[in-house]
Write a protein that holds these residues in place. Structure first.
Motif, short mmCIF file in Angstrom:
data_model
loop_
_atom_site.label_atom_id
_atom_site.label_comp_id
_atom_site.label_asym_id
_atom_site.label_seq_id
_atom_site.Cartn_x
_atom_site.Cartn_y
_atom_site.Cartn_z
N ARG A 107 2.97 -14.41 -2.93
CA ARG A 107 3.57 -13.56 -1.89
C ARG A 107 3.89 -14.38 -0.64
O ARG A 107 4.92 -14.19 0.00
N LEU B 173 7.55 -15.08 1.00
CA LEU B 173 7.77 -14.74 2.41
C LEU B 173 8.29 -15.95 3.18
O LEU B 173 9.22 -15.83 3.99
N THR C 201 12.00 -16.61 2.51
CA THR C 201 12.93 -15.68 3.16
C THR C 201 13.17 -16.05 4.62
O THR C 201 14.21 -15.68 5.19
N ARG C 202 12.21 -16.78 5.23
CA ARG C 202 12.33 -17.16 6.64
C ARG C 202 12.52 -18.67 6.81
O ARG C 202 12.43 -19.18 7.94
N SER D 249 1.18 -8.01 11.48
CA SER D 249 2.52 -8.09 10.92
C SER D 249 2.55 -8.87 9.62
O SER D 249 3.19 -8.46 8.63
N LEU D 250 1.84 -10.01 9.60
CA LEU D 250 1.77 -10.81 8.38
C LEU D 250 1.10 -10.02 7.27
O LEU D 250 1.56 -10.01 6.12
N LYS D 251 -0.01 -9.35 7.59
CA LYS D 251 -0.73 -8.57 6.58
C LYS D 251 0.16 -7.48 6.01
O LYS D 251 0.18 -7.26 4.78
N THR D 252 0.92 -6.81 6.86
CA THR D 252 1.84 -5.77 6.39
C THR D 252 2.88 -6.34 5.45
O THR D 252 3.18 -5.75 4.40
N LYS D 253 3.45 -7.48 5.81
CA LYS D 253 4.47 -8.12 4.96
C LYS D 253 3.90 -8.50 3.59
O LYS D 253 4.59 -8.39 2.57
N LEU D 254 2.65 -8.94 3.56
CA LEU D 254 2.04 -9.36 2.30
C LEU D 254 1.74 -8.16 1.40
O LEU D 254 1.61 -8.34 0.18
N LEU E 245 3.71 -5.48 1.16
CA LEU E 245 4.94 -4.80 0.75
C LEU E 245 5.25 -5.07 -0.72
O LEU E 245 4.97 -6.16 -1.23
#
Length: 221
Positions: free
Chosen positions: A61, A65, A68-69, A214-219, A221
């Protein structure tokens, strides 16, 4: 060490001694086995097992991520991911290393004095000057001939406190364990990286910065 835990913990938290003083008073605490045991006494979690399980879970993950950045996070991120793409053997190990190396870049921490890559003949006093908390990847004298890391080591308060570690993940885990055992604040330059490891990898504590949330939320998803 089990019997003296309460006394040692009180000294570390209340007196806040230098690392060198703790090494003199409790030398066994700086062995791999006792770092893990002390972490278990403090958190009730297995240090290496928990960290490695989280790596296995989050590395795919994290790498997705990062990619993508990739263009927005600068040359350092691109270089690490490009080097990963060039690997043809031991891919799993290289993926874990890349995920950990890119994590501070993603959360915009400063690794200048954290990830160090000296040659084996570089004098310690020059390499370690000004390093409060760090990880060393000691390389062969001629990296063009042999680019392999000869030794991974952990640095606290300008001194190597643990070495002969097999890989970056193991070094990172033991460093995190030592920070807990010594009750040392995360270095401000690497605050968000360690905060992510604490709250995401080890699931310790409920309070964290918006950046880590924010990082935790992205991981997830």
């Amino acid at each position: 060490m089990e019997l003296t835990f309460s006394l040692r913990r009180r000294e570390v938290v209340e007196v806040q001694p230098m690392v060198s003083e703790v090494q003199q008073r409790w030398p066994a605490l700086f062995s791999c086995e006792e770092i893990s045991e002390e972490f278990r006494r403090i958190t009730s979690k297995d240090l290496l097992e928990t960290f490695n399980a989280s790596l296995d879970k989050y590395v795919p993950r994290l790498l997705r991520l990062y990619r993508t950045r990739k263009g927005a996070l600068g040359q350092q991120m691109e270089d690490i991911l490009d080097k990963l793409d060039e690997q043809t053997s031991d891919i799993l190990s290289h993926r874990k290393t890349a995920a950990l190396r890119c994590l501070p870049v993603f959360v915009r921490d400063d690794t200048t004095k954290f990830f160090l890559q000296p040659l084996e003949t570089d004098p310690d006093e020059r390499v370690l000057r000004g390093v409060s908390v760090g990880l060393l990847a000691v390389r062969e004298d001629d990296p063009a001939v042999s680019p392999n890391v000869r030794d991974w080591a952990v640095v606290l308060e300008g001194s190597i406190v643990l070495h002969d570690l097999p890989d970056l993940g193991t070094a990172f885990a033991y460093l995190f364990g030592l920070l807990y055992a010594m009750n040392i604040d995360y270095p401000k330059e690497m605050r968000y990286t360690f905060e992510a490891i604490q709250t995401i990898f080890f699931e310790l504590g409920s309070q964290c910065s918006q950046r880590t949330r924010s990082l935790k939320t992205k991981l997830l998803l």
